[in-house]
Design a protein around this motif. Structure first.
Motif, PDB file in Angstrom:
ATOM      1  N   VAL A   1       2.015  31.358 -77.134  1.00 11.02           N
ATOM      2  CA  VAL A   1       3.342  31.843 -76.769  1.00 11.02           C
ATOM      3  C   VAL A   1       3.192  33.139 -75.966  1.00 11.02           C
ATOM      4  O   VAL A   1       2.487  34.063 -76.386  1.00 11.02           O
ATOM      5  N   GLY A   2       3.820  33.186 -74.806  1.00  9.95           N
ATOM      6  CA  GLY A   2       3.721  34.369 -73.964  1.00  9.95           C
ATOM      7  C   GLY A   2       2.471  34.430 -73.111  1.00  9.95           C
ATOM      8  O   GLY A   2       2.294  35.376 -72.340  1.00  9.95           O
ATOM      9  N   GLY A   3       1.611  33.425 -73.216  1.00  7.60           N
ATOM     10  CA  GLY A   3       0.405  33.399 -72.392  1.00  7.60           C
ATOM     11  C   GLY A   3       0.742  33.136 -70.932  1.00  7.60           C
ATOM     12  O   GLY A   3       1.735  32.474 -70.631  1.00  7.60           O
ATOM     13  N   THR A   4      -0.067  33.665 -70.045  1.00  3.95           N
ATOM     14  CA  THR A   4       0.137  33.451 -68.614  1.00  3.95           C
ATOM     15  C   THR A   4      -1.168  33.004 -67.982  1.00  3.95           C
ATOM     16  O   THR A   4      -2.212  32.958 -68.632  1.00  3.95           O
ATOM     17  N   MET A   5      -1.102  32.699 -66.690  1.00  5.65           N
ATOM     18  CA  MET A   5      -2.294  32.284 -65.955  1.00  5.65           C
ATOM     19  C   MET A   5      -3.059  33.480 -65.389  1.00  5.65           C
ATOM     20  O   MET A   5      -4.058  33.310 -64.698  1.00  5.65           O
ATOM     21  N   SER A   6      -2.590  34.677 -65.662  1.00  3.74           N
ATOM     22  CA  SER A   6      -3.266  35.876 -65.178  1.00  3.74           C
ATOM     23  C   SER A   6      -4.664  35.973 -65.776  1.00  3.74           C
ATOM     24  O   SER A   6      -4.885  35.662 -66.955  1.00  3.74           O
ATOM     25  N   ASP A   7      -5.626  36.412 -64.971  1.00  2.32           N
ATOM     26  CA  ASP A   7      -7.005  36.512 -65.433  1.00  2.32           C
ATOM     27  C   ASP A   7      -7.397  37.968 -65.688  1.00  2.32           C
ATOM     28  O   ASP A   7      -8.555  38.338 -65.584  1.00  2.32           O
ATOM     29  N   ASP A   8      -6.406  38.800 -66.042  1.00  2.00           N
ATOM     30  CA  ASP A   8      -6.722  40.201 -66.315  1.00  2.00           C
ATOM     31  C   ASP A   8      -7.296  40.344 -67.717  1.00  2.00           C
ATOM     32  O   ASP A   8      -7.262  39.426 -68.538  1.00  2.00           O
TER      33      ASP A   8
END
Length: 282
Positions: A126-133
């Motif tokens: 939940v709240g995960g994104t595709m950002s690789d930071d």
């Protein structure tokens, strides 16, 4: 243990990489995933065009198809001689709660595994994104560690192995550290209205277009989502003040900081419904 993993965010997604690293510590892991994002693809199969499988430098196999294509191809061709203990899909970038499971490629891939008799778990953050930071990588690593704990500290694999035609849908709350997890809840599938199902837009060339959305309307602070009554075959969670057995919905569980575990049956025709029609003169 032997695991096959896939996803709907693509073979380079941070959630997939975190899941692979974590599962590799407890077993043998094979990755067959789409070469591009296929969110919302459910269990669609490409039967009118060929699929091409490419082995990457990482050892992962990339396929020009849907998540369900990947699992279908892996189980029936690429690794047809391998007996997998479980197919695990994800970790999805974002939740798969409530009615979203009907559209989710993450869930659809797991469903495809269960169609062929392989125990399956769909996982989402939940709240995960595709950002690789760094922050997102840390959150996916924490989520993956919780999935490993579920597999190693409980008998969940034995349980789902004894439940044919069921997929376990797992949603992990938005966490920043392991101590934020309050525990696990066996949950039912909740429901929330879609805020705006279709967005009407005009593209840069002046053409009308439509963008579909699954974003849910957030409940007002004065609203409470009712607990769901349990049927006799359901698992006991807690009792309300009146002594009725109740269970969290998946929305309630993650909002309260729990990992949501929703067993979902593939058969969509309940016995009571069949009896209703059989006892009716049509």
């Amino acid at each position: 243990m032997k695991f096959l993993i896939s996803n709907d965010d693509g073979v380079y997604a941070p959630g997939l990489l975190a899941l692979y690293r974590a599962l590799s510590k407890i077993g043998e892991v094979v990755v067959v995933a789409p070469n591009a994002e296929h969110s919302g693809s459910a269990s669609s199969l490409h039967i009118s065009q060929p699929l091409y499988a490419q082995k990457l430098a990482s050892g992962f196999i990339s396929v020009n198809g849907s998540p369900a294509d990947c699992v279908y191809l892996a189980l029936n061709q690429l690794y047809c001689e391998t007996r997998f203990d479980c197919v695990i899909t994800g970790i999805n970038a974002g939740d798969n709660l409530g009615q979203n499971v009907h559209y989710s490629g993450t869930f659809g891939a797991a469903l495809t595994a269960q169609v062929f008799g392989v125990p399956a778990i769909a996982t989402s953050l939940v709240g995960g994104t595709m950002s690789d930071d760094e922050q997102q990588r840390s959150r996916y690593d924490l989520a993956a560690a919780e999935i490993v704990k579920l597999l190693t500290e409980t008998s969940i694999l034995d349980v789902i192995g004894q439940l044919p035609e069921h997929v376990l849908n797992v949603n992990i709350p938005p966490i920043t550290c392991a101590k934020d997890i309050k525990g696990r809840k066996v949950t039912s599938i909740g429901y929330r209205q879609i805020e705006q199902p279709v967005h009407h837009i005009v593209d840069p060339r002046g053409r009308e277009a439509y963008w579909l959305s699954l974003r849910k309307r957030q409940p007002l602070s004065s609203e409470t989502e009712p607990f769901q009554p349990l049927t006799p075959e359901s698992a006991t969670d807690c009792d309300d003040a009146a002594g009725h057995t109740v269970v969290y919905t998946d929305y309630q569980a993650v909002t309260a900081g729990y990992i949501s575990l929703s067993p979902i049956r593939l058969s969509h025709t309940p016995t009571t419904t069949l009896n209703t029609f059989l006892n009716t003169t049509l």
